[in-house]
Scaffold this motif. Structure first.
Motif, PDB file in Angstrom:
ATOM      1  N   ASP A   1       0.676  -0.823  -0.053  1.00  9.95           N
ATOM      2  CA  ASP A   1      -0.403  -0.231   0.327  1.00  9.95           C
ATOM      3  C   ASP A   1       0.748   1.413  -0.082  1.00  9.95           C
ATOM      4  N   HIS A   2       0.448   2.571  -1.081  1.00  9.34           N
ATOM      5  CA  HIS A   2       1.587   3.719  -0.678  1.00  9.34           C
ATOM      6  C   HIS A   2       1.438   4.381   0.457  1.00  9.34           C
ATOM      7  N   PRO A   3       2.348   4.383   0.930  1.00  7.51           N
ATOM      8  CA  PRO A   3       2.645   5.476   2.110  1.00  7.51           C
ATOM      9  C   PRO A   3       1.896   6.268   1.936  1.00  7.51           C
ATOM     10  N   PHE A   4       2.196   7.288   1.446  1.00  7.92           N
ATOM     11  CA  PHE A   4       0.618   8.434   1.177  1.00  7.92           C
ATOM     12  C   PHE A   4      -0.430   8.718   1.144  1.00  7.92           C
ATOM     13  N   ASP A   5      -1.215   7.511   0.271  1.00  7.48           N
ATOM     14  CA  ASP A   5      -2.237   7.649  -0.103  1.00  7.48           C
ATOM     15  C   ASP A   5      -2.738   5.725   0.231  1.00  7.48           C
ATOM     16  N   PRO A   6      -2.976   5.154   1.145  1.00  6.75           N
ATOM     17  CA  PRO A   6      -2.416   3.834   1.281  1.00  6.75           C
ATOM     18  C   PRO A   6      -3.973   2.884   0.451  1.00  6.75           C
ATOM     19  N   GLN A   7      -5.354   3.764   0.677  1.00  3.50           N
ATOM     20  CA  GLN A   7      -6.360   3.947   0.864  1.00  3.50           C
ATOM     21  C   GLN A   7      -6.706   3.491  -1.282  1.00  3.50           C
ATOM     22  N   ASN A   8      -6.083   4.358  -1.867  1.00 10.50           N
ATOM     23  CA  ASN A   8      -5.962   4.672  -2.939  1.00 10.50           C
ATOM     24  C   ASN A   8      -5.076   4.356  -4.160  1.00 10.50           C
ATOM     25  N   LYS A   9      -3.633   3.809  -4.141  1.00 10.05           N
ATOM     26  CA  LYS A   9      -2.433   3.389  -4.098  1.00 10.05           C
ATOM     27  C   LYS A   9      -1.708   3.058  -4.056  1.00 10.05           C
ATOM     28  N   TYR A  10      -0.906   1.550  -4.990  1.00  8.63           N
ATOM     29  CA  TYR A  10       0.159   0.693  -4.256  1.00  8.63           C
ATOM     30  C   TYR A  10       1.087   1.869  -4.848  1.00  8.63           C
ATOM     31  N   LEU A  11       2.518   1.028  -3.815  1.00  5.67           N
ATOM     32  CA  LEU A  11       3.979   1.418  -4.616  1.00  5.67           C
ATOM     33  C   LEU A  11       4.539   0.027  -4.735  1.00  5.67           C
ATOM     34  N   LEU A  12       5.314  -0.457  -5.818  1.00  6.07           N
ATOM     35  CA  LEU A  12       6.180  -1.403  -6.536  1.00  6.07           C
ATOM     36  C   LEU A  12       7.196  -0.688  -6.338  1.00  6.07           C
ATOM     37  N   HIS A  13       7.784  -1.698  -6.311  1.00  4.61           N
ATOM     38  CA  HIS A  13       9.246  -1.966  -6.401  1.00  4.61           C
ATOM     39  C   HIS A  13       9.799  -3.018  -6.784  1.00  4.61           C
ATOM     40  N   TYR A  14      11.003  -2.902  -8.264  1.00  2.53           N
ATOM     41  CA  TYR A  14      11.374  -3.940  -8.601  1.00  2.53           C
ATOM     42  C   TYR A  14      12.483  -4.761  -8.612  1.00  2.53           C
ATOM     43  N   CYS A  15      12.145  -5.548  -8.264  1.00  3.70           N
ATOM     44  CA  CYS A  15      14.047  -6.849  -8.479  1.00  3.70           C
ATOM     45  C   CYS A  15      14.965  -6.459  -9.478  1.00  3.70           C
ATOM     46  N   SER A  16      16.310  -6.140  -8.677  1.00  2.00           N
ATOM     47  CA  SER A  16      17.238  -6.272  -9.569  1.00  2.00           C
ATOM     48  C   SER A  16      17.236  -7.138 -10.721  1.00  2.00           C
ATOM     49  N   GLU A  17      17.886  -6.850 -11.978  1.00  2.00           N
ATOM     50  CA  GLU A  17      17.930  -8.329 -12.519  1.00  2.00           C
ATOM     51  C   GLU A  17      19.798  -8.650 -12.907  1.00  2.00           C
ATOM     52  N   GLY A  18      20.588  -9.822 -13.192  1.00  2.00           N
ATOM     53  CA  GLY A  18      21.585  -9.302 -13.703  1.00  2.00           C
ATOM     54  C   GLY A  18      21.980 -10.812 -14.264  1.00  2.00           C
ATOM     55  N   PRO A  19      22.926 -11.028 -15.009  1.00  2.00           N
ATOM     56  CA  PRO A  19      23.263 -11.993 -15.523  1.00  2.00           C
ATOM     57  C   PRO A  19      24.125 -13.407 -14.783  1.00  2.00           C
ATOM     58  N   GLU A  20      24.358 -12.693 -13.015  1.00  2.00           N
ATOM     59  CA  GLU A  20      24.473 -13.628 -11.982  1.00  2.00           C
ATOM     60  C   GLU A  20      24.104 -14.012 -10.398  1.00  2.00           C
ATOM     61  N   PRO A  21      23.985 -14.505  -9.907  1.00  2.00           N
ATOM     62  CA  PRO A  21      22.837 -14.873  -9.616  1.00  2.00           C
ATOM     63  C   PRO A  21      23.739 -13.776  -7.701  1.00  2.00           C
ATOM     64  N   LEU A  22      23.262 -13.444  -7.544  1.00  2.00           N
ATOM     65  CA  LEU A  22      23.977 -12.625  -6.460  1.00  2.00           C
ATOM     66  C   LEU A  22      23.842 -12.024  -5.766  1.00  2.00           C
ATOM     67  N   ASN A  23      24.335 -11.862  -3.895  1.00  2.00           N
ATOM     68  CA  ASN A  23      23.799 -11.883  -2.448  1.00  2.00           C
ATOM     69  C   ASN A  23      24.647 -10.598  -2.165  1.00  2.00           C
ATOM     70  N   VAL A  24      23.447  -9.516  -1.155  1.00  2.00           N
ATOM     71  CA  VAL A  24      24.242  -8.104  -1.433  1.00  2.00           C
ATOM     72  C   VAL A  24      24.066  -8.008   0.588  1.00  2.00           C
ATOM     73  N   TYR A  25      25.246  -7.215   1.075  1.00  2.00           N
ATOM     74  CA  TYR A  25      25.191  -6.790   1.866  1.00  2.00           C
ATOM     75  C   TYR A  25      25.982  -5.329   2.399  1.00  2.00           C
ATOM     76  N   ALA A  26      25.167  -4.816   2.926  1.00  2.00           N
ATOM     77  CA  ALA A  26      25.839  -3.663   3.544  1.00  2.00           C
ATOM     78  C   ALA A  26      25.714  -2.807   5.096  1.00  2.00           C
ATOM     79  N   GLY A  27      26.048  -1.644   5.059  1.00  2.00           N
ATOM     80  CA  GLY A  27      25.915  -0.879   6.267  1.00  2.00           C
ATOM     81  C   GLY A  27      26.599  -0.222   6.656  1.00  2.00           C
TER      82      GLY A  27
END
Length: 216
Positions: free
Chosen positions: A69-95
């Motif tokens: 649900d879209h944080p600014f309009d949760p009753q009327n909108k959705y928020l979509l985030h897409y997966c990153s694509e690449g030619p290798e299966p990657l694991n990601v760590y950050a901090g």
């Protein structure tokens, strides 16, 4: 519907013994509207509960995203985030980490890092919002060993944002690999997943043999 509340049950079970069959096929026949070919849901919040789970490879011919649900309009909108694509299966760590009075800091990765990863790649960014005229440099002082690595900055007590990307290398990938290119099987040669994108007739669609048998 499986009504037993304790045993391992299946609401729907499909089997196919064909060399190019589908155990379960779902098809939303309407040509417009928010249709769903297959819908999965679980009411359990348990970490081992899944609305949809693939025992093996999972693929799709379109984009992959999560929808909330879209944080600014949760009753009327959705928020979509897409997966990153690449030619290798990657694991990601950050901090983030802050160096000590000597400009050094150890970054500790999960204790399983070395068991499921190979070929790590590093990214380091100095965080300095003091608006001072000087610039601070940062480097990898010691590469990953025993699931940790050391960074060094040219000034003491500097915050650094770090990111490590590594190629997935768990036992499943070691056994089955992660191919980038593959030949189409014989029964799909000469067809397109989305023939309309190539100006080809719908009869050359990979799934046309299923489509033409769908009820109108």
């Amino acid at each position: 519907m499986a009504t037993n509340g304790t045993a391992t049950t299946s609401g729907v079970l499909g089997d196919s013994y064909s060399t190019f069959g589908s155990g379960v096929s779902g098809w939303a026949l309407a040509s417009s509207g928010p249709t769903i070919g297959v819908f999965g849901r679980t009411n359990s919040a348990d970490v081992n509960a899944y609305g949809v789970y693939s025992y093996g490879r999972m693929g799709g011919s379109g984009t992959k995203s999560f929808r909330i649900d879209h944080p600014f309009d949760p009753q009327n909108k959705y928020l979509l985030h897409y997966c990153s694509e690449g030619p290798e299966p990657l694991n990601v760590y950050a901090g983030n980490v802050t160096t000590d009075q000597n400009g050094k800091a150890w970054v500790h990765l999960p204790d399983y890092f070395g068991e499921i990863n190979k070929e790590p790649k590093y990214s380091l960014t100095v965080i300095d919002d003091s608006e001072g005229p000087g610039f601070v440099q940062v480097k990898i002082a010691k590469k990953i060993r025993n699931n940790r690595f050391e960074i060094m900055t040219s000034a003491p007590r500097v915050e650094v944002s770090w990111r490590v990307e590594a190629v997935r290398n768990d036992r499943w990938v070691q056994k089955y690999g992660a191919p980038v290119e593959q030949d189409k099987p014989d029964h799909e040669c000469g067809t397109y997943q989305h023939p309309e994108l190539y100006g080809a007739p719908k009869e050359l669609g990979t799934n046309y043999r299923f489509e033409k048998h769908q009820p109108k």
